[in-house]
Design a protein around this motif. Structure first.
Motif, mmCIF file in Angstrom:
data_model
loop_
_atom_site.group_PDB
_atom_site.id
_atom_site.type_symbol
_atom_site.label_atom_id
_atom_site.label_comp_id
_atom_site.label_asym_id
_atom_site.label_seq_id
_atom_site.Cartn_x
_atom_site.Cartn_y
_atom_site.Cartn_z
ATOM 1 N N VAL A 150 -0.216 -35.038 -10.269
ATOM 2 C CA VAL A 150 -0.758 -35.589 -11.477
ATOM 3 C C VAL A 150 -0.161 -34.850 -12.583
ATOM 4 O O VAL A 150 0.322 -35.665 -13.681
ATOM 5 N N ALA A 151 -0.046 -33.640 -12.497
ATOM 6 C CA ALA A 151 0.726 -32.803 -13.578
ATOM 7 C C ALA A 151 2.377 -33.158 -13.824
ATOM 8 O O ALA A 151 2.528 -33.279 -14.979
ATOM 9 N N ARG A 152 3.082 -33.289 -12.733
ATOM 10 C CA ARG A 152 4.363 -33.584 -12.838
ATOM 11 C C ARG A 152 4.775 -35.330 -12.961
ATOM 12 O O ARG A 152 5.620 -35.809 -13.725
ATOM 13 N N HIS B 125 -2.111 -38.051 -20.352
ATOM 14 C CA HIS B 125 -2.691 -38.685 -19.575
ATOM 15 C C HIS B 125 -3.043 -37.618 -18.247
ATOM 16 O O HIS B 125 -4.195 -37.681 -17.584
ATOM 17 N N ALA B 126 -2.126 -36.577 -17.875
ATOM 18 C CA ALA B 126 -2.503 -35.678 -16.651
ATOM 19 C C ALA B 126 -3.672 -34.840 -17.109
ATOM 20 O O ALA B 126 -4.421 -34.560 -16.207
ATOM 21 N N LEU B 127 -3.687 -34.559 -18.433
ATOM 22 C CA LEU B 127 -4.811 -33.462 -18.813
ATOM 23 C C LEU B 127 -6.260 -34.443 -18.723
ATOM 24 O O LEU B 127 -7.065 -33.680 -18.341
ATOM 25 N N GLU B 128 -5.983 -35.535 -19.183
ATOM 26 C CA GLU B 128 -7.184 -36.237 -18.867
ATOM 27 C C GLU B 128 -7.759 -36.629 -17.423
ATOM 28 O O GLU B 128 -8.841 -36.547 -17.076
ATOM 29 N N LEU B 129 -6.917 -37.004 -16.647
ATOM 30 C CA LEU B 129 -7.065 -36.953 -15.135
ATOM 31 C C LEU B 129 -7.531 -35.593 -14.687
ATOM 32 O O LEU B 129 -8.587 -35.629 -13.961
ATOM 33 N N LEU B 130 -7.012 -34.600 -15.104
ATOM 34 C CA LEU B 130 -7.336 -33.214 -14.250
ATOM 35 C C LEU B 130 -8.864 -32.948 -14.867
ATOM 36 O O LEU B 130 -9.735 -32.375 -14.015
ATOM 37 N N LEU B 131 -9.044 -33.286 -16.109
ATOM 38 C CA LEU B 131 -10.376 -32.976 -16.688
ATOM 39 C C LEU B 131 -11.460 -33.744 -15.974
ATOM 40 O O LEU B 131 -12.471 -33.402 -15.586
ATOM 41 N N ASP B 132 -11.115 -34.953 -15.712
ATOM 42 C CA ASP B 132 -11.902 -35.924 -15.004
ATOM 43 C C ASP B 132 -12.247 -35.504 -13.397
ATOM 44 O O ASP B 132 -13.276 -35.476 -13.080
ATOM 45 N N MET B 133 -10.931 -34.945 -12.874
ATOM 46 C CA MET B 133 -11.281 -34.176 -11.550
ATOM 47 C C MET B 133 -11.976 -33.097 -11.445
ATOM 48 O O MET B 133 -12.842 -32.887 -10.494
#
Length: 149
Positions: A108-110, A116-124
């Motif tokens: 996700v980060a790369r 978008h990566a930050l949004e996904l990681l926060l969702d996770m």
């Protein structure tokens, strides 16, 4: 690659066999992408089905399957990549394998834009049910912090 058969092999594997079976399927998955110009929707559907299955997703070795797709991520269309990101985020509700969590956080980060990566990681983070999965989120956040572009 016969996706239904591969899925059934993953489901049927005992806990002791699961790493071996997952590694063999990851090799087959990678081999099927070697000469492909683009990743097929069937490839994405298969890996999403595996990740979203709460029993299969926690088996050792599935991180190798995600790594194979990471290697060929430039062959994914934008819509396939977004669908895959959704599967990664949704799988965190039942993920307990640390290696898979690390690979997902790294992917996700790369592969996503930093926002978008930050949004996904926060969702996770909101879906995490184990410390192992949380470690994957932290890895993704650390990668974003060190390599923001």
């Amino acid at each position: 690659m016969e996706f239904e058969l591969a899925y059934r092999r993953l489901v049927a594997a005992t806990q002791l066999q699961s790493r071996q079976v997952a590694l063999a399927i990851a090799r087959e998955f990678g081999d099927s992408l070697l000469t492909a110009e683009f990743v097929s929707d069937e490839h994405v559907d298969f890996i999403c089905r595996v990740l979203l299955d709460p029993v299969v997703a926690n088996r050792p070795g599935l991180d190798e399957l995600i790594l194979v797709l990471y290697i060929d991520r430039e062959k994914l269309s934008e819509s396939q990549l977004e669908r895959f990101f959704g599967c990664l985020a949704n799988s965190f509700g039942h993920l307990a394998d640390e290696n898979s969590a690390f690979v997902i956080g790294d992917f996700v980060a790369r592969a996503a834009s930093p926002e978008h990566a930050l949004e996904l990681l926060l969702d996770m983070t909101a879906k995490v049910t184990s410390l192992q999965a949380l470690a994957g989120v932290f890895l993704g956040l650390d990668i974003l912090r060190k390599h923001p572009t």
